[in-house]
Structure formats: structure tokens, C-alpha cells
Design an enzyme around this catalytic site. Structure first.
Site, PDB file in Angstrom:
ATOM      1  N   ALA A  95      24.783   6.102  35.819  1.00 40.38           N
ATOM      2  CA  ALA A  95      23.468   6.768  35.799  1.00 40.38           C
ATOM      3  C   ALA A  95      23.060   7.030  34.359  1.00 40.38           C
ATOM      4  O   ALA A  95      23.858   7.520  33.558  1.00 40.38           O
ATOM      5  CB  ALA A  95      23.528   8.083  36.578  1.00 40.38           C
ATOM      6  N   TYR A 159      18.554   8.746  22.926  1.00 34.92           N
ATOM      7  CA  TYR A 159      19.313   7.795  23.757  1.00 34.92           C
ATOM      8  C   TYR A 159      20.491   7.197  22.980  1.00 34.92           C
ATOM      9  O   TYR A 159      21.634   7.187  23.469  1.00 34.92           O
ATOM     10  CB  TYR A 159      18.366   6.696  24.239  1.00 34.92           C
ATOM     11  CG  TYR A 159      18.991   5.663  25.130  1.00 34.92           C
ATOM     12  CD1 TYR A 159      19.223   5.928  26.482  1.00 34.92           C
ATOM     13  CD2 TYR A 159      19.335   4.397  24.640  1.00 34.92           C
ATOM     14  CE1 TYR A 159      19.781   4.963  27.308  1.00 34.92           C
ATOM     15  CE2 TYR A 159      19.894   3.436  25.460  1.00 34.92           C
ATOM     16  CZ  TYR A 159      20.117   3.719  26.790  1.00 34.92           C
ATOM     17  OH  TYR A 159      20.675   2.757  27.604  1.00 34.92           O
ATOM     18  N   LYS A 163      24.497   7.579  23.740  1.00 34.84           N
ATOM     19  CA  LYS A 163      25.358   6.422  24.014  1.00 34.84           C
ATOM     20  C   LYS A 163      26.465   6.279  22.967  1.00 34.84           C
ATOM     21  O   LYS A 163      27.548   5.766  23.270  1.00 34.84           O
ATOM     22  CB  LYS A 163      24.516   5.148  24.106  1.00 34.84           C
ATOM     23  CG  LYS A 163      23.549   5.133  25.294  1.00 34.84           C
ATOM     24  CD  LYS A 163      24.280   5.225  26.626  1.00 34.84           C
ATOM     25  CE  LYS A 163      23.356   5.016  27.824  1.00 34.84           C
ATOM     26  NZ  LYS A 163      24.084   5.034  29.111  1.00 34.84           N
TER      27      LYS A 163
HETATM   28  P1  NAI Z   1      17.633   1.903  35.876  1.00 31.67           P
HETATM   29  O1  NAI Z   1      16.665   2.916  35.411  1.00 31.67           O
HETATM   30  O2  NAI Z   1      17.114   0.657  36.512  1.00 31.67           O
HETATM   31  O3  NAI Z   1      18.682   2.563  36.871  1.00 31.67           O
HETATM   32  C1  NAI Z   1      19.291   3.799  36.579  1.00 31.67           C
HETATM   33  C2  NAI Z   1      19.648   4.508  37.874  1.00 31.67           C
HETATM   34  O4  NAI Z   1      20.215   5.776  37.518  1.00 31.67           O
HETATM   35  C3  NAI Z   1      18.414   4.784  38.743  1.00 31.67           C
HETATM   36  O5  NAI Z   1      18.666   4.399  40.090  1.00 31.67           O
HETATM   37  C4  NAI Z   1      18.234   6.285  38.603  1.00 31.67           C
HETATM   38  O6  NAI Z   1      17.668   6.906  39.759  1.00 31.67           O
HETATM   39  C5  NAI Z   1      19.670   6.759  38.367  1.00 31.67           C
HETATM   40  N1  NAI Z   1      19.690   8.086  37.749  1.00 31.67           N
HETATM   41  C6  NAI Z   1      18.922   8.545  36.735  1.00 31.67           C
HETATM   42  N2  NAI Z   1      19.174   9.842  36.505  1.00 31.67           N
HETATM   43  C7  NAI Z   1      20.127  10.216  37.396  1.00 31.67           C
HETATM   44  C8  NAI Z   1      20.787  11.443  37.671  1.00 31.67           C
HETATM   45  N3  NAI Z   1      20.479  12.560  37.002  1.00 31.67           N
HETATM   46  N4  NAI Z   1      21.706  11.474  38.661  1.00 31.67           N
HETATM   47  C9  NAI Z   1      22.001  10.349  39.366  1.00 31.67           C
HETATM   48  N5  NAI Z   1      21.404   9.161  39.157  1.00 31.67           N
HETATM   49  C10 NAI Z   1      20.475   9.103  38.183  1.00 31.67           C
HETATM   50  O7  NAI Z   1      18.530   1.553  34.589  1.00 31.67           O
HETATM   51  P2  NAI Z   1      19.558   0.360  34.269  1.00 31.67           P
HETATM   52  O8  NAI Z   1      18.922  -0.532  33.290  1.00 31.67           O
HETATM   53  O9  NAI Z   1      20.119  -0.193  35.516  1.00 31.67           O
HETATM   54  O10 NAI Z   1      20.690   1.183  33.470  1.00 31.67           O
HETATM   55  C11 NAI Z   1      21.938   1.545  34.012  1.00 31.67           C
HETATM   56  C12 NAI Z   1      22.821   2.059  32.882  1.00 31.67           C
HETATM   57  O11 NAI Z   1      22.978   1.038  31.904  1.00 31.67           O
HETATM   58  C13 NAI Z   1      22.234   3.270  32.142  1.00 31.67           C
HETATM   59  O12 NAI Z   1      23.266   4.145  31.776  1.00 31.67           O
HETATM   60  C14 NAI Z   1      21.615   2.626  30.916  1.00 31.67           C
HETATM   61  O13 NAI Z   1      21.496   3.543  29.864  1.00 31.67           O
HETATM   62  C15 NAI Z   1      22.616   1.538  30.633  1.00 31.67           C
HETATM   63  N6  NAI Z   1      22.138   0.445  29.789  1.00 31.67           N
HETATM   64  C16 NAI Z   1      21.072  -0.337  30.186  1.00 31.67           C
HETATM   65  C17 NAI Z   1      20.645  -1.367  29.371  1.00 31.67           C
HETATM   66  C18 NAI Z   1      19.503  -2.236  29.748  1.00 31.67           C
HETATM   67  O14 NAI Z   1      19.072  -3.044  28.896  1.00 31.67           O
HETATM   68  N7  NAI Z   1      18.949  -2.157  30.955  1.00 31.67           N
HETATM   69  C19 NAI Z   1      21.302  -1.655  28.090  1.00 31.67           C
HETATM   70  C20 NAI Z   1      22.412  -0.793  27.793  1.00 31.67           C
HETATM   71  C21 NAI Z   1      22.789   0.215  28.618  1.00 31.67           C
END
Ligand code: NAI
Length: 251
Positions: A95, A159, A163
Site C-alpha cells: 500500500a 514520497y 521510500k
Molecule cells: P495504486 O495507486 O494503483 O495502488 C495502490 C493501492 O494501495 C490502492 O489499491 C490503494 O487503495 C491502496 N492504499 C492506499 N492507501 C492505503 C491505506 N492507507 N491502506 C490500505 N491500502 C491503501 O499504486 P501502484 O502503482 O500499484 O503502487 C503500489 C506500490 O508500489 C506503492 O507503494 C507505490 O509507492 C509503489 N511504487 C509504484 C511505482 C509505479 O511506478 N507505479 C514505482 C515505485 C514504487
């Protein structure tokens, strides 16, 4: 020791928790851990609603409405795990949120929410699960960092700091958790197309894409497969690492 006869379903009989599992990278992590044999507890905020049930159904797991920043989140999760499974083997702190702004306009609210979700929640939840025996000895903790936590990215001071903090957390926790046979590692994805990155303004997205030393990123499956390695018996002696997942050409 000898190699197992087969690496087919290396997580058979294991129970895994994935936070933020409703969509994006988290949904793919749930799929891959389930493919490898684990029962997956898919956790996400209550507002994730139908998307969360869909992921849980798809992977034959269970869904749990859980805001990781809620004061009782760790206790609720521990209770869920202990009452239904007697303990979990794997937790993936996926998350995460962004609240981007230029540094001059980065208010306390944006700092606090991002640090709370991305850094403090994983730390607290891991701590409480272990304290309550909900994460078994020999278990696995996988945190999700980011290239932004290694290289930094404009508009993402909060952010990137959160991280980078995750990397510090992994370094600090590894020797402590090793006493219980628990490993802790992190993935640092480059640019991955998800709802999170779709929401980022073009200039920030392009800057982010260029952050990794390889100038590239990957897909959700690339992140999930790396996490599956950290969750599997193949990585028994691997702890305290951060692996960049950013080698796939996006050009
Ligand atoms: P996304 O926004 O598509 O999905 C994130 C999920 O986390 C969502 O379903 C959201 O509801 C949930 N979430 C948010 N706050 C929450 C909380 N307080 N409690 C429980 N769930 C919560 O994001 P994505 O891209 O799938 O990212 C997933 C992870 O990967 C994150 O930690 C993000 O920072 C990391 N990340 C993503 C990158 C990218 O390019 N998409 C690159 C590097 C890291």
C-alpha cells in the site's frame, strides 16, 4: 542442504498478506503469490470495495477492509490472521500513496499522509504482527520502496523521503528479525504504468522515468515476480536487500 525436488508452487501451505491489493502492483502480487501456492489475504482501504473483492475472488483468497494507517490496523490484522490461520508466513507492504507538490508548496498534511502510509504503517504492522505471534518465525517481510527513494524525483520530496525511509527500515530491521529467522527485503520499482502513475503530471512522470540508472521501468508482473522470490524458500538466507526493478525497456 539439497535443492527441493520441484519449484512448482513453492508457497504451498503458506499464508500471505498483501496490502493495497485491490489494484495495480498489489493485485498482481496477490496473483503471483497465489499462483505459487499461497493463500492470500488481500487488504485495502474500505473505499476499494468491489475492486478488492474482485482481486480476492480471482486469487481464491480472502479480502480484508483495512486502512493501514488506522490506529487499530495492526491489531485488526493480527486478530484476522490468528483467528483464521493461526499465523501468517509472508507480509507484503505494498500500500502506498503520492501527494505531489513542489517543495515550496509541500504542506504538513502531504508530508504526514505520505509518511504515515508508506513508512510508518509498514513498520508498525510488522512490529505488532511479530509481537503477537501473527507473523511466524521463519516468515518473510517484503517492503515496496521506489527508485524515487534512491534517486529522488521533482515534486515528490515527501514520497521520495518515505521510500528512502523504507530502505533504512529494511537495513535496520534485518539483523533484528534474523534472530527469529524472518527475512526483510525491499523492491525499488522504476516507472510502472498503474493508476498511481497515470495521475502524475506529464513532466513528473517523464522525470521519474529517467530516474533509474537504466532509464527504464517495468510492468506490475516484474515487481511481483521479484517479490515472489523474496517470499520463496529460494531466498532463505537473503535479507536486508533492496532490489531495483527497472530494467525493462519502455522505449
Ligand atoms: P495504486 O495507486 O494503483 O495502488 C495502490 C493501492 O494501495 C490502492 O489499491 C490503494 O487503495 C491502496 N492504499 C492506499 N492507501 C492505503 C491505506 N492507507 N491502506 C490500505 N491500502 C491503501 O499504486 P501502484 O502503482 O500499484 O503502487 C503500489 C506500490 O508500489 C506503492 O507503494 C507505490 O509507492 C509503489 N511504487 C509504484 C511505482 C509505479 O511506478 N507505479 C514505482 C515505485 C514504487
Amino acid at each position: 542442504s539439497t535443492a527441493p525436488a520441484s519449484w512448482d508452487r513453492p508457497l504451498e501451505g503458506k499464508v500471505a498478506v498483501v496490502t493495497g491489493a485491490a489494484r495495480g502492483i498489489g493485485a498482481t502480487i496477490a496473483e503471483v503469490l497465489s499462483r505459487d501456492g499461497a493463500h492470500v489475504i488481500c487488504a485495502d482501504i474500505p473505499q476499494a470495495g468491489e475492486a478488492l473483492s474482485q482481486t480476492a475472488n480471482k486469487v481464491g483468497g480472502t479480502s480484508l477492509a483495512l486502512d493501514v494507517t488506522a490506529a487499530d490496523a495492526a491489531d485488526v490484522l493480527a486478530e484476522h490472521i490468528l483467528s483464521r490461520h493461526g499465523g501468517a508466513d509472508i507480509i507484503v507492504h505494498n500500500a502506498g500513496i503520492t501527494r505531489d507538490k513542489t517543495l515550496a508548496n509541500m504542506d504538513d498534511g502531504r508530508w504526514n499522509s505520505v509518511i504515515n502510509v508508506n513508512l510508518l504503517a509498514p513498520q508498525r504492522i510488522t512490529d505488532v504482527l511479530i509481537e503477537k505471534g501473527a507473523l511466524k518465525d521463519g516468515g518473510r517481510v517484503v517492503d515496496v520502496s521506489s527508485i524515487a527513494g534512491i534517486a529522488g524525483n521533482r515534486g515528490q520530496t515527501n514520497y521520495g523521503t518515505s521510500k528512502a525511509g523504507v530502505i533504512g527500515l529494511v537495513n535496520a530491521s534485518a539483523p533484528v528479525l534474523a534472530k527469529k529467522g524472518i527475512t526483510i527485503n525491499a523492491v525499488a520499482p522504476g516507472f510502472i504504468e498503474t493508476a498511481m502513475t497515470a495521475a502524475i503530471p506529464f513532466a513528473t512522470r517523464e522525470a521519474g522515468r529517467r530516474l533509474s540508472s537504466l532509464l527504464q521501468g517495468g510492468e506490475t508482473i516484474d515487481v511481483a515476480e521479484t517479490i515472489a522470490y523474496f517470499a520463496s524458500p529460494a531466498s532463505n538466507a537473503v535479507t536486508g536487500n533492496v532490489v531495483r526493478v527497472c530494467g525493462q525497456s519502455l522505449l
